[in-house]
Design an enzyme around this catalytic site. Structure first.
Site, mmCIF file in Angstrom:
data_model
loop_
_atom_site.group_PDB
_atom_site.id
_atom_site.type_symbol
_atom_site.label_atom_id
_atom_site.label_comp_id
_atom_site.label_asym_id
_atom_site.label_seq_id
_atom_site.Cartn_x
_atom_site.Cartn_y
_atom_site.Cartn_z
ATOM 1 N NE ARG A 134 -2.596 0.978 3.501
ATOM 2 C CZ ARG A 134 -3.295 0.682 4.593
ATOM 3 N NH1 ARG A 134 -4.527 0.215 4.500
ATOM 4 N NH2 ARG A 134 -2.767 0.840 5.796
ATOM 5 C CE LYS A 173 -2.360 4.636 7.206
ATOM 6 N NZ LYS A 173 -3.634 5.160 7.673
ATOM 7 C CD GLU A 196 -11.796 5.624 4.312
ATOM 8 O OE1 GLU A 196 -11.302 4.726 5.024
ATOM 9 O OE2 GLU A 196 -11.166 6.199 3.424
HETATM 10 N N1 PLP Z 1 -9.265 4.237 6.543
HETATM 11 C C1 PLP Z 1 -8.476 5.240 6.926
HETATM 12 C C2 PLP Z 1 -8.800 6.599 6.460
HETATM 13 C C3 PLP Z 1 -7.367 4.985 7.752
HETATM 14 O O1 PLP Z 1 -6.582 5.968 8.152
HETATM 15 C C4 PLP Z 1 -7.115 3.667 8.181
HETATM 16 C C5 PLP Z 1 -5.955 3.363 9.004
HETATM 17 O O2 PLP Z 1 -4.958 2.903 8.555
HETATM 18 C C6 PLP Z 1 -7.969 2.649 7.750
HETATM 19 C C7 PLP Z 1 -9.035 2.965 6.938
HETATM 20 C C8 PLP Z 1 -7.743 1.238 8.171
HETATM 21 O O3 PLP Z 1 -6.716 0.638 7.428
HETATM 22 P P1 PLP Z 1 -5.882 -0.561 8.037
HETATM 23 O O4 PLP Z 1 -6.864 -1.609 8.411
HETATM 24 O O5 PLP Z 1 -5.004 -0.984 6.917
HETATM 25 O O6 PLP Z 1 -5.146 -0.032 9.190
HETATM 26 C C1 COI Z 2 -4.123 3.262 11.489
HETATM 27 O O1 COI Z 2 -5.101 2.648 11.889
HETATM 28 O O2 COI Z 2 -3.000 2.753 11.374
HETATM 29 C C2 COI Z 2 -4.210 4.641 11.079
HETATM 30 O O3 COI Z 2 -3.343 5.111 10.428
HETATM 31 C C3 COI Z 2 -5.356 5.426 11.499
HETATM 32 C C4 COI Z 2 -4.945 6.696 12.127
HETATM 33 C C5 COI Z 2 -6.184 7.491 12.258
HETATM 34 C C6 COI Z 2 -4.250 6.506 13.428
#
Ligand code: PLP
Ligand code: COI
Length: 336
Positions: A82, A184, A220
């Site tokens: 990612r 991200k 989301e």
């Molecule tokens: N959506 C957003 C905007 C996020 O910042 C995060 C955090 O990483 C997620 C979703 C969840 O992603 P993940 O499950 O890969 O941590």
């Molecule tokens: C994560 O879950 O890793 C994120 O980056 C979310 C953030 C809002 C702390």
């Protein structure tokens, strides 16, 4: 190995300076060898591209102590993938995916004393990130970059632990069609700060974003994807403008293969969210945080909070992460 003397169970989601971090620099078209350092500060030009034009992206994952005393990390290869996508979208050089995983492993290992013990309810949050570091004044990508990884022990992301959340449908947008919502990028978070402060001031835990083109479908939240439950079915929004959460992708597998649920990844209309019985926010930081209420401009939609299905998903996912349940091939990176 002796652990740090910390009251692990009272940790919130905050920064605690740990011992070592990883740094690699990109210059003249190549990444250097990279190394661990105890230097927790960064010195860059006043005109660095990250400071002027927000050329930065990051990742988030967690390391855990398992039931049998190992330190492991959950699917870091997907974070590497990612981040590579984020870099391509922001015209930053990709830090090779195998080196990304190696840097995570080395940083966690060098801070083993900071990995919360099994059963403490805490974990070690791992934050890889990259930024354009040389002076750029015309709008263009930097020539030089720094990739870093630090770790910090954390507890629950939302205040109050697993108390059901109250979230609101946001009037502001997070991502545009064909924009950067699917990567991200730091900029996605900078522009959400106004809205999260406002949400907190109004008594909400988070903002639920809807699609900015039609404002008719759920996207989301500011820091997590969303799942809904109805009967034996898990439904989660499919959209090109949300972050492809690794937790959500893992939960779809867990739901189908471990719990025998039906799984639907599809556009979810705002008009149908009252049809679901359970709702949760999922992400690395959020894990699965149960939603009690979504407020849509005065209209309240209530859910079961930590209902039976969200509880099963939570128990199974965290069971896999902490070694209580067998993991699918390749999900667990053993660090030591
Ligand atoms: N959506 C957003 C905007 C996020 O910042 C995060 C955090 O990483 C997620 C979703 C969840 O992603 P993940 O499950 O890969 O941590
Ligand atoms: C994560 O879950 O890793 C994120 O980056 C979310 C953030 C809002 C702390």
């Amino acid at each position: 190995m002796e652990k740090k003397n910390i009251d692990w169970s009272s940790l919130g989601f905050g920064y605690v300076k740990t011992d070592m971090r990883y740094v690699s620099n990109f210059k003249n078209g190549a990444w250097d060898d990279g190394c661990l350092t105890d230097q927790d500060t960064v010195t860059i030009s006043e005109c660095a591209c990250v400071l002027q034009y927000a050329q930065t992206c990051f990742e988030g994952m967690k390391a855990y102590t398992t039931e049998d005393g190992h330190i492991v990390c959950f699917r870091p290869d997907l974070n590497a993938q990612r981040m590579a996508n984020s870099c391509r979208r922001l015209k930053m050089p990709v830090f090779p995916e195998d080196r990304f995983v190696q840097a995570v492993v080395e940083t966690v290992r060098a801070n083993a004393q900071w990995v919360p013990p099994y059963g403490s309810g805490a974990s070690l949050y791992v934050r890889p990130y990259m930024f354009g570091s040389d002076a750029i004044i015309g709008v263009k990508p930097a020539n030089e970059y720094q990739f870093r990884v630090f770790v910090t022990p954390v507890g629950p992301y939302f205040k109050g632990g697993v108390k059901p959340l109250t979230v609101r449908i946001s009037d502001l947008d997070r991502a545009a069609p064909r924009g950067t919502g699917h990567v991200k990028a730091g900029l996605n978070y900078a522009m959400s700060l106004y809205n999260i402060v406002d949400a907190h001031e109004q008594g909400y835990d988070e903002n639920v974003y809807v699609d900015s083109a039609t404002r008719t479908h759920i996207e989301e939240t500011g820091g997590a994807n969303i799942i809904f439950i109805s009967g034996n079915k898990l439904v989660t929004p499919k959209s090109d403008t949300i972050l492809p959460s690794i937790t959500r992708r893992s939960l779809l597998h867990v739901a189908k293969e471990y719990l025998g649920l039906e799984v639907e990844e599809r556009p979810v209309a705002l008009s149908e969210i009252g049809d679901f019985t359970e709702c949760g926010l999922c992400g690395t930081a959020a894990v699965i945080s149960p939603v009690g209420t979504i407020v849509d401009h005065g209209k309240e939609i209530h859910y079961a909070g930590m209902g039976p299905t969200i509880q099963k998903l939570y128990d199974t996912l965290t069971g896999i992460q902490m070694g209580r349940l067998p993991a699918p091939e390749g999900w667990i990176q053993v660090i030591e």
